[in-house]
Design a protein around this motif. Structure first.
Motif, PDB file in Angstrom:
ATOM      1  N   MET A   1       0.799  -1.207   0.000  1.00  0.00           N
ATOM      2  CA  MET A   1       0.000   0.000   0.000  1.00  0.00           C
ATOM      3  C   MET A   1       0.845   1.277   0.000  1.00  0.00           C
ATOM      4  SD  MET A   1      -3.225   1.074   2.454  1.00  0.00           S
ATOM      5  CE  MET A   1      -4.420   0.120   1.489  1.00  0.00           C
ATOM      6  N   LEU A   2       1.979   1.253   0.700  1.00  0.00           N
ATOM      7  CA  LEU A   2       2.756   2.484   0.876  1.00  0.00           C
ATOM      8  C   LEU A   2       4.058   2.509   0.088  1.00  0.00           C
ATOM      9  CD1 LEU A   2       2.260   3.134   4.706  1.00  0.00           C
ATOM     10  CD2 LEU A   2       0.948   4.026   2.770  1.00  0.00           C
ATOM     11  N   GLY A   3       4.433   1.365  -0.494  1.00  0.00           N
ATOM     12  CA  GLY A   3       5.605   1.366  -1.371  1.00  0.00           C
ATOM     13  C   GLY A   3       6.939   1.206  -0.682  1.00  0.00           C
ATOM     14  N   GLN A   4       6.939   1.033   0.640  1.00  0.00           N
ATOM     15  CA  GLN A   4       8.174   0.806   1.382  1.00  0.00           C
ATOM     16  C   GLN A   4       7.950  -0.328   2.376  1.00  0.00           C
ATOM     17  OE1 GLN A   4      11.194   2.026   1.110  1.00  0.00           O
ATOM     18  NE2 GLN A   4      10.928   3.840  -0.200  1.00  0.00           N
ATOM     19  N   PRO A   5       8.995  -1.115   2.658  1.00  0.00           N
ATOM     20  CA  PRO A   5       8.813  -2.228   3.598  1.00  0.00           C
ATOM     21  C   PRO A   5       8.692  -1.758   5.041  1.00  0.00           C
ATOM     22  CG  PRO A   5      11.109  -2.087   2.915  1.00  0.00           C
ATOM     23  CD  PRO A   5      10.352  -1.090   2.073  1.00  0.00           C
ATOM     24  N   LEU A   6       8.061  -2.597   5.843  1.00  0.00           N
ATOM     25  CA  LEU A   6       7.986  -2.402   7.279  1.00  0.00           C
ATOM     26  C   LEU A   6       9.062  -3.294   7.894  1.00  0.00           C
ATOM     27  CD1 LEU A   6       6.073  -1.062   9.506  1.00  0.00           C
ATOM     28  CD2 LEU A   6       5.055  -3.338   9.690  1.00  0.00           C
ATOM     29  N   VAL A   7      10.063  -2.685   8.502  1.00  0.00           N
ATOM     30  CA  VAL A   7      11.203  -3.420   9.046  1.00  0.00           C
ATOM     31  C   VAL A   7      11.072  -3.488  10.567  1.00  0.00           C
ATOM     32  CG1 VAL A   7      13.709  -3.489   9.269  1.00  0.00           C
ATOM     33  CG2 VAL A   7      12.662  -2.657   7.146  1.00  0.00           C
ATOM     34  N   VAL A   8      11.019  -4.694  11.098  1.00  0.00           N
ATOM     35  CA  VAL A   8      10.829  -4.878  12.534  1.00  0.00           C
ATOM     36  C   VAL A   8      12.166  -4.802  13.260  1.00  0.00           C
ATOM     37  CG1 VAL A   8      10.018  -6.458  14.332  1.00  0.00           C
ATOM     38  CG2 VAL A   8       8.792  -6.299  12.156  1.00  0.00           C
ATOM     39  N   GLU A   9      12.204  -4.013  14.333  1.00  0.00           N
ATOM     40  CA  GLU A   9      13.364  -3.939  15.220  1.00  0.00           C
ATOM     41  C   GLU A   9      12.904  -4.300  16.626  1.00  0.00           C
ATOM     42  OE1 GLU A   9      15.702  -0.414  15.164  1.00  0.00           O
ATOM     43  OE2 GLU A   9      15.585  -0.189  12.980  1.00  0.00           O
ATOM     44  N   ASN A  10      13.500  -5.324  17.209  1.00  0.00           N
ATOM     45  CA  ASN A  10      13.160  -5.755  18.568  1.00  0.00           C
ATOM     46  C   ASN A  10      14.072  -5.047  19.559  1.00  0.00           C
ATOM     47  OD1 ASN A  10      12.873  -8.421  16.651  1.00  0.00           O
ATOM     48  ND2 ASN A  10      11.172  -8.210  18.069  1.00  0.00           N
ATOM     49  N   ARG A  11      13.499  -4.118  20.320  1.00  0.00           N
ATOM     50  CA  ARG A  11      14.250  -3.362  21.326  1.00  0.00           C
ATOM     51  C   ARG A  11      13.649  -3.673  22.692  1.00  0.00           C
ATOM     52  NH1 ARG A  11      17.787   0.537  19.339  1.00  0.00           N
ATOM     53  NH2 ARG A  11      18.205   0.028  17.148  1.00  0.00           N
ATOM     54  N   THR A  12      14.209  -4.655  23.357  1.00  0.00           N
ATOM     55  CA  THR A  12      13.612  -5.172  24.585  1.00  0.00           C
ATOM     56  C   THR A  12      14.137  -4.434  25.816  1.00  0.00           C
ATOM     57  OG1 THR A  12      15.336  -6.837  24.874  1.00  0.00           O
ATOM     58  CG2 THR A  12      13.450  -7.438  23.523  1.00  0.00           C
ATOM     59  N   GLY A  13      13.464  -4.687  26.946  1.00  0.00           N
ATOM     60  CA  GLY A  13      13.935  -4.187  28.221  1.00  0.00           C
ATOM     61  C   GLY A  13      12.946  -3.304  28.940  1.00  0.00           C
ATOM     62  N   ALA A  14      12.993  -3.362  30.279  1.00  0.00           N
ATOM     63  CA  ALA A  14      12.204  -2.506  31.163  1.00  0.00           C
ATOM     64  C   ALA A  14      10.705  -2.583  30.863  1.00  0.00           C
ATOM     65  CB  ALA A  14      12.688  -1.067  31.078  1.00  0.00           C
ATOM     66  N   GLY A  15      10.217  -3.791  30.634  1.00  0.00           N
ATOM     67  CA  GLY A  15       8.786  -3.971  30.418  1.00  0.00           C
ATOM     68  C   GLY A  15       8.248  -3.266  29.192  1.00  0.00           C
ATOM     69  N   GLY A  16       9.089  -3.064  28.202  1.00  0.00           N
ATOM     70  CA  GLY A  16       8.662  -2.410  26.962  1.00  0.00           C
ATOM     71  C   GLY A  16       8.939  -0.927  26.911  1.00  0.00           C
ATOM     72  N   THR A  17       9.396  -0.326  28.019  1.00  0.00           N
ATOM     73  CA  THR A  17       9.565   1.130  28.032  1.00  0.00           C
ATOM     74  C   THR A  17      10.762   1.595  27.221  1.00  0.00           C
ATOM     75  OG1 THR A  17      10.804   1.029  30.114  1.00  0.00           O
ATOM     76  CG2 THR A  17       8.430   1.373  30.268  1.00  0.00           C
ATOM     77  N   ILE A  18      11.793   0.770  27.066  1.00  0.00           N
ATOM     78  CA  ILE A  18      12.960   1.193  26.287  1.00  0.00           C
ATOM     79  C   ILE A  18      12.571   1.406  24.828  1.00  0.00           C
ATOM     80  CG2 ILE A  18      15.201   0.441  25.397  1.00  0.00           C
ATOM     81  CD1 ILE A  18      15.728  -0.842  28.119  1.00  0.00           C
ATOM     82  N   GLY A  19      11.882   0.423  24.252  1.00  0.00           N
ATOM     83  CA  GLY A  19      11.455   0.565  22.862  1.00  0.00           C
ATOM     84  C   GLY A  19      10.443   1.669  22.678  1.00  0.00           C
ATOM     85  N   ALA A  20       9.487   1.776  23.613  1.00  0.00           N
ATOM     86  CA  ALA A  20       8.467   2.821  23.499  1.00  0.00           C
ATOM     87  C   ALA A  20       9.086   4.208  23.604  1.00  0.00           C
ATOM     88  CB  ALA A  20       7.404   2.628  24.580  1.00  0.00           C
ATOM     89  N   ASP A  21      10.074   4.362  24.477  1.00  0.00           N
ATOM     90  CA  ASP A  21      10.729   5.658  24.631  1.00  0.00           C
ATOM     91  C   ASP A  21      11.451   6.073  23.351  1.00  0.00           C
ATOM     92  OD1 ASP A  21      11.490   7.938  26.190  1.00  0.00           O
ATOM     93  OD2 ASP A  21      13.492   7.066  26.425  1.00  0.00           O
ATOM     94  N   MET A  22      12.035   5.111  22.653  1.00  0.00           N
ATOM     95  CA  MET A  22      12.685   5.411  21.371  1.00  0.00           C
ATOM     96  C   MET A  22      11.704   6.043  20.402  1.00  0.00           C
ATOM     97  SD  MET A  22      15.021   2.064  20.590  1.00  0.00           S
ATOM     98  CE  MET A  22      15.310   2.685  18.925  1.00  0.00           C
ATOM     99  N   VAL A  23      10.482   5.476  20.354  1.00  0.00           N
ATOM    100  CA  VAL A  23       9.484   5.978  19.408  1.00  0.00           C
ATOM    101  C   VAL A  23       8.935   7.330  19.868  1.00  0.00           C
ATOM    102  CG1 VAL A  23       7.270   5.497  18.282  1.00  0.00           C
ATOM    103  CG2 VAL A  23       8.911   3.632  18.685  1.00  0.00           C
ATOM    104  N   ALA A  24       8.702   7.477  21.163  1.00  0.00           N
ATOM    105  CA  ALA A  24       8.181   8.747  21.676  1.00  0.00           C
ATOM    106  C   ALA A  24       9.102   9.905  21.323  1.00  0.00           C
ATOM    107  CB  ALA A  24       8.004   8.666  23.192  1.00  0.00           C
ATOM    108  N   LYS A  25      10.404   9.639  21.246  1.00  0.00           N
ATOM    109  CA  LYS A  25      11.388  10.693  20.982  1.00  0.00           C
ATOM    110  C   LYS A  25      11.860  10.717  19.520  1.00  0.00           C
ATOM    111  CE  LYS A  25      13.140  10.954  25.724  1.00  0.00           C
ATOM    112  NZ  LYS A  25      11.970  10.308  26.331  1.00  0.00           N
ATOM    113  N   ALA A  26      11.276   9.866  18.690  1.00  0.00           N
ATOM    114  CA  ALA A  26      11.679   9.807  17.281  1.00  0.00           C
ATOM    115  C   ALA A  26      11.115  10.991  16.496  1.00  0.00           C
ATOM    116  CB  ALA A  26      11.192   8.496  16.655  1.00  0.00           C
ATOM    117  N   VAL A  27      11.696  11.248  15.344  1.00  0.00           N
ATOM    118  CA  VAL A  27      11.191  12.282  14.443  1.00  0.00           C
ATOM    119  C   VAL A  27       9.779  11.881  13.997  1.00  0.00           C
ATOM    120  CG1 VAL A  27      11.531  13.462  12.242  1.00  0.00           C
ATOM    121  CG2 VAL A  27      13.507  12.841  13.658  1.00  0.00           C
ATOM    122  N   PRO A  28       8.790  12.762  14.141  1.00  0.00           N
ATOM    123  CA  PRO A  28       7.399  12.403  13.823  1.00  0.00           C
ATOM    124  C   PRO A  28       7.088  12.503  12.326  1.00  0.00           C
ATOM    125  CG  PRO A  28       7.462  14.625  14.661  1.00  0.00           C
ATOM    126  CD  PRO A  28       8.876  14.115  14.739  1.00  0.00           C
TER     127      PRO A  28
END
Length: 327
Positions: free
Chosen positions: A62-89
């Motif tokens: 649909m969008l013309g680019q792949p969805l690439v999964v990155e597993n960023r584990t730790g701290a009950g999911g907060t490490i990965g979620a924090d990466m996204v919260a602070k990512a370029v929107p």
């Protein structure tokens, strides 16, 4: 029988018609310029990881680019979620999380992000019951026998969780408080390691999704004791609901959500939502085989935000009642 099936199919199609129209008919007003990073804050092979990887081909189509999964584990999911919260929107970094996303404020005194206001919802993707299961050698074949065993040996049985504050931890706390039992929590980094811990006997029990535990249950290396929702599941029709098992308060439903950083523009969110909804519909049968349920009405930022707010409030209430305080 054929007419009944046709009627059921027609009714289902009618229910999901608006949902499908957005997924199939929305020509994206935005297209990514590079692959989209989907941050999954759990290990590869777990149910959230599996679901996200299912979305890769539909998103690319649909969008013309792949969805690439990155597993960023730790701290009950907060490490990965924090990466996204602070990512370029800009739509190129998103989060796919489970119900652990709503638990952080109940466990962490100084959260690095707000799980509601620091994210813009793409969609609540699926809902799923969890299954309380035990190692095949545990001398309990139903919930009452398991509770009796736990009461006879308080704190001696290990509960394998998917991490502090994860859905298994929450469900285990509900079990502990409603049944008045004690157990030792052993935290692993995801559903697959937790299941293997029970199979090996390192832990005696866990409360996992069907996708993480069904293979072991069918192989006989784990015994399914009870569901965590008050409706039976077609994959395990013999497994009782909490009410049927004699502990009606033992209710918890897991869910998975996709979200982007809070300032992500509306056209980007709409394009991502349409791509994900298309992917969910294409994988509908496969998701059902994993015990995952689709529900309409959770595919807009407003609906996701309201849902997350309610889940955060519920998680805080459950863990406070269990005596858990943020640290």
């Amino acid at each position: 029988m054929i007419d009944r099936r046709r009627a059921l199919a027609a009714a289902t199609a009618s229910l999901f018609a608006p949902y499908l129209a957005r997924a199939q008919g929305a020509a994206p007003g935005w297209r990514p310029s590079r692959p989209i990073r989907a941050i999954v804050p759990f290990t590869a092979g777990g149910p959230t990881d599996v679901l996200t990887r299912m979305m890769s081909d539909p998103v690319q189509a649909m969008l013309g680019q792949p969805l690439v999964v990155e597993n960023r584990t730790g701290a009950g999911g907060t490490i990965g979620a924090d990466m996204v919260a602070k990512a370029v929107p800009d739509g190129h970094t998103i989060l796919v999380n489970d119900s652990a996303h709503g638990v952080g404020p109940a466990l962490i005194a100084r959260m690095p992000y707000d799980p509601v206001t620091d994210f813009a919802g793409i969609g609540v993707l699926v809902f799923a019951p969890l299954i309380l299961s035990v190692n095949a050698r545990v001398p309990a074949n139903n919930l009452q026998e398991l509770l009796a065993l736990m009461r006879a040996q308080p704190g001696r049985l290990n509960m394998a969780t998917t991490g502090v504050g994860g859905p298994v931890h929450i469900a285990a706390e509900i079990l502990r408080t409603t049944a008045g039992v004690q157990m030792e929590m052993v935290h692993y980094r995801g559903g697959a390691p937790a299941a293997l811990a029970v199979v090996s006997g390192e832990a005696q029990m866990t409360i996992l999704s069907a996708s993480a535990s069904l293979e072991h249950i069918r192989a006989g290396t784990m015994k399914a004791i009870a569901l965590t929702v008050n409706r039976r599941n077609a994959l395990l029709p013999q497994v009782p609901t909490p009410e049927e098992a004699g502990l009606p308060g033992f209710v918890f439903e897991n869910w998975r959500v996709a979200a982007a950083p809070a300032a992500t523009p509306a056209p980007i969110l709409a394009a991502l939502s349409a791509a994900f909804q298309s992917g969910l519909q294409q994988n509908r049968d496969r998701l059902a085989q994993l015990g995952e349920e689709l529900r309409p009405g959770f595919d807009t930022p407003e609906a996701v935000r309201a849902f997350l707010r309610g889940q955060v409030d519920q998680s805080v209430a459950v863990l406070r009642a269990a005596g858990v305080r943020p640290e």
